[in-house]
Design a protein around this motif. Structure first.
Motif, PDB file in Angstrom:
ATOM      1  N   ILE A 193     153.790  16.913 -36.400  1.00  0.00           N
ATOM      2  CA  ILE A 193     152.399  16.916 -36.856  1.00  0.00           C
ATOM      3  C   ILE A 193     151.524  17.284 -35.667  1.00  0.00           C
ATOM      4  O   ILE A 193     151.363  16.501 -34.724  1.00  0.00           O
ATOM      5  CB  ILE A 193     152.020  15.535 -37.417  1.00  0.00           C
ATOM      6  N   ASN A 194     150.954  18.471 -35.718  1.00  0.00           N
ATOM      7  CA  ASN A 194     150.233  19.009 -34.565  1.00  0.00           C
ATOM      8  C   ASN A 194     148.805  18.493 -34.469  1.00  0.00           C
ATOM      9  O   ASN A 194     148.185  18.093 -35.472  1.00  0.00           O
ATOM     10  CB  ASN A 194     150.219  20.530 -34.625  1.00  0.00           C
ATOM     11  N   LEU A 195     148.285  18.551 -33.255  1.00  0.00           N
ATOM     12  CA  LEU A 195     146.915  18.154 -32.954  1.00  0.00           C
ATOM     13  C   LEU A 195     146.185  19.356 -32.375  1.00  0.00           C
ATOM     14  O   LEU A 195     146.662  19.984 -31.432  1.00  0.00           O
ATOM     15  CB  LEU A 195     146.918  17.007 -31.940  1.00  0.00           C
ATOM     16  N   ARG A 196     145.021  19.667 -32.955  1.00  0.00           N
ATOM     17  CA  ARG A 196     144.230  20.778 -32.426  1.00  0.00           C
ATOM     18  C   ARG A 196     143.106  20.231 -31.553  1.00  0.00           C
ATOM     19  O   ARG A 196     142.312  19.410 -31.986  1.00  0.00           O
ATOM     20  CB  ARG A 196     143.643  21.622 -33.553  1.00  0.00           C
ATOM     21  N   LEU A 197     143.065  20.685 -30.304  1.00  0.00           N
ATOM     22  CA  LEU A 197     142.049  20.246 -29.356  1.00  0.00           C
ATOM     23  C   LEU A 197     141.337  21.451 -28.759  1.00  0.00           C
ATOM     24  O   LEU A 197     142.002  22.373 -28.267  1.00  0.00           O
ATOM     25  CB  LEU A 197     142.684  19.434 -28.216  1.00  0.00           C
ATOM     26  N   PRO A 198     140.003  21.471 -28.756  1.00  0.00           N
ATOM     27  CA  PRO A 198     139.289  22.613 -28.169  1.00  0.00           C
ATOM     28  C   PRO A 198     139.525  22.753 -26.677  1.00  0.00           C
ATOM     29  O   PRO A 198     139.496  23.861 -26.148  1.00  0.00           O
ATOM     30  CB  PRO A 198     137.811  22.284 -28.469  1.00  0.00           C
ATOM     31  N   THR A 199     139.784  21.631 -25.985  1.00  0.00           N
ATOM     32  CA  THR A 199     139.994  21.704 -24.533  1.00  0.00           C
ATOM     33  C   THR A 199     141.291  22.419 -24.168  1.00  0.00           C
ATOM     34  O   THR A 199     141.460  22.869 -23.049  1.00  0.00           O
ATOM     35  CB  THR A 199     140.016  20.295 -23.923  1.00  0.00           C
ATOM     36  N   TYR A 200     142.202  22.502 -25.090  1.00  0.00           N
ATOM     37  CA  TYR A 200     143.474  23.176 -24.824  1.00  0.00           C
ATOM     38  C   TYR A 200     143.520  24.567 -25.451  1.00  0.00           C
ATOM     39  O   TYR A 200     144.546  25.221 -25.440  1.00  0.00           O
ATOM     40  CB  TYR A 200     144.644  22.333 -25.347  1.00  0.00           C
TER      41      TYR A 200
END
Length: 297
Positions: A193-200
């Motif tokens: 289950i992926n996590l989307r982060l703007p910092t990455y």
């Protein structure tokens, strides 16, 4: 200078900083049309154009940028002095704006607010959940909350939480038909289950460490979220493995709803810190909140 002229200058500063009539109007509590009229009146009185307007953007002209740079710090000093007057009241008062990630807001900020705010009815707190590494000064925040390793060096940082660990978890139903991973590399064969982060710049690569060896694994799966609650729900439903803060899943692990794997690849790391520019120390309301958040473990 007449009082209304000061108001016009404050309106210009809001538009120039926000680069938007819409956001500036919301900040000032006025309409876009009234704000536009105010700016035109100021430009006519000064005899110079201050803003360049297009259908998509607003930006200061050369004259506008000069006015922004010269007046901005002075208006900020006035705002800070007015805020400092709250120290003369019987109880501290004022509004504090904080940006934080979802987990920090829920696990650290809320417990402190729940305890301290009933004793200080004149303190107002606004928490904006944001995963981006924003400029808190430019965005008008009093402080931010991030992991210790993410705090900018030009900020004052105060520890507000213990060391943290991550936990890789899945439901018993998920492991009923799949072997548990024995090493991070095995995750390529699992639904994650992926996590989307703007910092990455996109999907967060899961970070592991053991015996000084660090690994980042980009995982695949059916689901991508940007909130902790949805990732936890998906893991509990048996739809994949989730990489979560340990405290967020501790109860589920103890009660058997989730199973932990690769625990030896998840060492502790520095926990959350409150960070802020030194000029914000003058607010008594901020001092009350900072003291309530201070980690004393």
């Amino acid at each position: 200078m007449r009082r209304e002229e000061l108001g016009d200058l404050a309106a210009f500063l809001a538009v120039a900083r926000e680069r938007s009539f819409t956001r500036a109007a919301a900040q000032l509590g006025t309409s876009q049309s009234a704000l536009s009229h105010t700016i035109r009146r100021l430009e006519e009185r000064l005899g110079v154009r201050l803003l360049t307007r297009t259908t998509r953007s607003v930006s200061p002209t050369v004259a506008g940028e000069r006015l922004l740079q010269s007046l901005g710090p002075r208006f900020e000093e006035i705002e800070l002095e007015l805020a400092a007057l709250s120290e003369l009241r019987d109880k501290p008062a004022g509004t504090i704006r904080i940006t934080a990630g979802e987990h920090a807001a829920d696990a650290i900020l809320w417990p402190a607010l729940e305890k301290v705010l009933p004793d200080y009815p004149d303190i107002k707190v606004e928490i904006i959940v944001n995963y981006g590494m924003i400029d808190i000064v430019a965005e008008g925040y009093d402080a931010g909350v991030r992991l210790g390793e993410q705090v900018a060096r030009d900020m004052i940082a105060m520890r507000i939480g213990p060391d943290m660990r991550m936990a890789l978890v899945g439901a018993p139903a998920y492991f009923a038909s799949r072997p548990a991973p024995l090493a991070p590399q095995d995750l390529t064969a699992h639904s994650c289950i992926n996590l989307r982060l703007p910092t990455y710049g996109g999907l967060y690569a899961w970070e592991f460490e053991k015996d000084g060896r660090e690994l980042k694994v980009r995982v695949e799966g059916q689901l991508v979220f940007n909130t902790l609650a949805l990732r936890l729900n998906a893991a509990l439903a048996g739809l994949g493995l989730a990489y979560m803060p340990e405290d967020a899943v501790r109860t589920h692990l103890a009660e058997g709803r989730l199973v932990r794997v690769l625990a030896d690849w998840c060492p502790p790391f520095p926990g959350y810190h409150l960070y802020y520019p030194s000029r914000r120390q003058s607010s008594a309301a901020f001092a009350v909140l900072a003291d309530a958040l201070r980690y004393r473990g």
